[in-house]
Each structure stands twice: as C-alpha cells, then as structure tokens.
Design an enzyme around this catalytic site. Sequence first.
Site, PDB file in Angstrom:
ATOM      1  N   HIS A 110      -2.018  -3.538  -7.534  1.00  0.00           N
ATOM      2  CA  HIS A 110      -0.786  -2.956  -6.983  1.00  0.00           C
ATOM      3  C   HIS A 110      -0.462  -3.725  -5.706  1.00  0.00           C
ATOM      4  O   HIS A 110      -1.234  -4.601  -5.308  1.00  0.00           O
ATOM      5  CB  HIS A 110      -0.939  -1.454  -6.742  1.00  0.00           C
ATOM      6  CG  HIS A 110      -1.965  -1.070  -5.710  1.00  0.00           C
ATOM      7  ND1 HIS A 110      -3.300  -1.380  -5.841  1.00  0.00           N
ATOM      8  CD2 HIS A 110      -1.864  -0.435  -4.512  1.00  0.00           C
ATOM      9  CE1 HIS A 110      -3.963  -0.928  -4.792  1.00  0.00           C
ATOM     10  NE2 HIS A 110      -3.119  -0.362  -3.962  1.00  0.00           N
ATOM     11  N   HIS A 112       0.051  -2.817  -2.418  1.00  0.00           N
ATOM     12  CA  HIS A 112      -0.344  -2.475  -1.053  1.00  0.00           C
ATOM     13  C   HIS A 112      -0.838  -3.769  -0.388  1.00  0.00           C
ATOM     14  O   HIS A 112      -1.535  -4.578  -1.017  1.00  0.00           O
ATOM     15  CB  HIS A 112      -1.490  -1.447  -1.071  1.00  0.00           C
ATOM     16  CG  HIS A 112      -1.028  -0.049  -0.842  1.00  0.00           C
ATOM     17  ND1 HIS A 112      -1.668   1.031  -1.394  1.00  0.00           N
ATOM     18  CD2 HIS A 112      -0.003   0.463  -0.099  1.00  0.00           C
ATOM     19  CE1 HIS A 112      -1.050   2.148  -1.006  1.00  0.00           C
ATOM     20  NE2 HIS A 112      -0.036   1.827  -0.225  1.00  0.00           N
ATOM     21  N   ASP A 114      -3.151  -4.669   1.579  1.00  0.00           N
ATOM     22  CA  ASP A 114      -4.563  -5.074   1.600  1.00  0.00           C
ATOM     23  C   ASP A 114      -4.998  -5.745   0.291  1.00  0.00           C
ATOM     24  O   ASP A 114      -6.019  -6.421   0.258  1.00  0.00           O
ATOM     25  CB  ASP A 114      -5.495  -3.894   1.942  1.00  0.00           C
ATOM     26  CG  ASP A 114      -5.306  -2.670   1.071  1.00  0.00           C
ATOM     27  OD1 ASP A 114      -4.139  -2.305   0.824  1.00  0.00           O
ATOM     28  OD2 ASP A 114      -6.303  -2.068   0.648  1.00  0.00           O
ATOM     29  N   HIS A 306     -13.936  -0.773  -2.125  1.00  0.00           N
ATOM     30  CA  HIS A 306     -12.772  -0.259  -1.368  1.00  0.00           C
ATOM     31  C   HIS A 306     -13.235   0.938  -0.529  1.00  0.00           C
ATOM     32  O   HIS A 306     -12.693   2.047  -0.624  1.00  0.00           O
ATOM     33  CB  HIS A 306     -11.659   0.139  -2.343  1.00  0.00           C
ATOM     34  CG  HIS A 306     -10.310   0.251  -1.717  1.00  0.00           C
ATOM     35  ND1 HIS A 306      -9.922   1.327  -0.943  1.00  0.00           N
ATOM     36  CD2 HIS A 306      -9.245  -0.577  -1.725  1.00  0.00           C
ATOM     37  CE1 HIS A 306      -8.676   1.148  -0.534  1.00  0.00           C
ATOM     38  NE2 HIS A 306      -8.242  -0.002  -0.988  1.00  0.00           N
TER      39      HIS A 306
HETATM   40 ZN   LIG Z   1      -6.176  -0.422  -1.092  1.00  0.00          ZN
HETATM   41 ZN   LIG Z   2      -3.553   1.119  -2.396  1.00  0.00          ZN
END
Ligand SMILES: [Zn+2]
Ligand SMILES: [Zn+2]
Length: 355
Positions: A110, A112, A114, A306
Amino acid sequence: MVKKLLIGAVALIAAGAAVAYFQRHEITLAMVEKVASKRMQDPLAALSDGLHIGLCGTGSPFPDPDRAAPCTLVIAGKNMFLFDAGSAAAKQIATMGFSTGQLKGVFITHFHSDHIDGLGEVLMTRWAQHTEGQKLTVHGPSGIAQVMNGFETAYTQDTGYRTAHHGAATMPPELAGADVNEFTVQKGSYTAVLQQPDLLIEAFAVNHQPINPAVGYRISYKGRTVVLSGDTTSDAQVKDAARNADLLVHEALSPELVARLQDTAINNNRSKLAKIFSDIPNYHATPLDVAVLAQEAEVGHVVLSHIVPPLPLPPLREIFLGKAPDVFKGPFRIGEDGDFISLPTGSKEVIYDRR
Ligand SMILES: [Zn+2]
Ligand SMILES: [Zn+2]
C-alpha cells in the site's frame, strides 16, 4: 628455562604487534579487498533451492535505530523479489549481502509513506547494478502507476546525469526506472500477480481502513509457502491466505505501549502527536491477534514485523508479546533486521539465520 621461554614468547608477540602496527594500512586495505571481493560474488548462487525470506526492515514510521522501515526480501530459487521499500531499503539489502541489481520485481502492499520512501534508491541502485538487460517491474494495487510516475519525474534529471557520465552502454536510459504492473484485488479472492512454472505470487485485500487498497501477498514455491500480511488488523482474509502456510510474517502493534506514549504526549502538551497515537491501533493487529489467527490457520511458524512501537529495552519485548507465545503453539518470534529464514524445498524445515 621456563622464564627464558616466557621472555622469548613475549618478545615474539611484541615484535609481531610492532610489525602489524607499522603495516596497519596494508593489512587494513587487504582486509577491505577481501570483504569487497566476497560482496561481489553472486549471493544467490550459495543458497539452497527453496524459499528464503530476508528481513531487511522490521520497523515502521517510528524512528528506531534497531529497525529500518518495511522491507522484506523473498528469494524463490534464483529469483529475488522485494516486498515494500521503506527508507534505507537499498542500503539494508546491501548490508545483508545482496544486490538490488538482482531484483526481479518489487511488490508494494500500500502507499503509506513508510512502505515506499526507499523506492527511489532501490530503482536507482537496481539500474546501476543490473547486468542482465531486463527492466525491473514494480507491482502494486490500484494507485501504483501514479506513485511510479512521481518517482520517475523526481529522478528524471539524475537519470540523465548517470547516462551522460557513465555512457549509455553502462547506464542504458531505456532500463532506468521500472515497468509498472497495476492490479486490482477483490475482497474474498486472490489475484495472481506473478506466475511461473514453480512460483506463484498472489495478492489479497487486507483490512487497513481507511487505507484502500491495501494488500498482503502469498508466495508459493515448489510446495513451500510464506504469507506476508502487509499492514492490517486481524483479518479473515489473512487467516484464509495463511492456512497451513510454512511461515506467516505478520505486522504487529502493542496497544498498551502505544497508550503509554499517548499519555506521555498528553502530559507534554503534544496534542497532535497524542491524536495520532490514539488513532493508529485501530488499523493494526496486536501480537495476541496474530497468535490467535495463526493458531486457527494452523500456520507453521510466525515472525512479527512492522513492530510498533520501538522496543529498545529487553523487558519491552515481553510486554509487547504479552500472552501471544502461549496462544500460538509453534515458534513465535519478533523479527529483527538481518534475520534470514530459509524454507528448503522437499522438506518441512524452517531454518533461522542472520545476515
Ligand atoms: Zn506501515
Ligand atoms: Zn500502513
């Protein structure tokens, strides 16, 4: 007699130390050459046939000296793929002894920041080190083309500089950047993103609302399977994907520890930070969630990645895990940057190593 021998030995050691001191530059340079030479060998040639998972980044957007942003290498036979490219992904891959030049594909879960911050450097170093004349493909759900357009625009000038400096034979402009494979996912089904005779990489929708799309990936190679959750709450689709998988690499957040940070932010009048801390637990999974899910899905091994928040003190690891290791009956670990997990073909073995 003994005394004489002793004096002789000490004199020899002192003489050796003196020689080493005066030749320290030559010795150091020889060591550098040896290490550099080892790094330039093909790292994939030394691996056994199987699936290998390299954790090149087990962190999150939190600043954490022990954990880089999301970055997972998956090697299937002789094919190396990268899943998510957080900040420092290219450097982390090199630190683990691999070359971005050998990447056959990048898969994004995705958008985001990071998970994509390190993409520019991955694309640039892959182009610089690749020698087989194939353009990289970046795979991702709807939206990846827009992200890639942005990176291409940002790197247009540097791409020109590199070709001008090294020549088109070394830095062919047509191989710069990447082709894009944008795919769609439907809740409850799997999208085959990459299919080869012994290899299948499938994407599936996960629950990271309001972030949409957000996907996880299931990688199957010659009877061995690893599932990467991406960013998600505990989700039925992840459980379905992970059923009987050899290894589940799942994201995890500790609500207890994040609540402490939220309280601390409130006490320091950092209301914006406190609001963010109050929001993030609702789109991530807890270690206990992961343990329950993995136990029900009869997963072989679980590795958490994560990791939110950072765990700089050993007791924090126990607090982070809570009761999760009691709930999941198999091996249940917190992943670390540099972990290298091998699933050899023709066996049920899961071998943990460090790189
Ligand atoms: Zn993340
Ligand atoms: Zn995320």
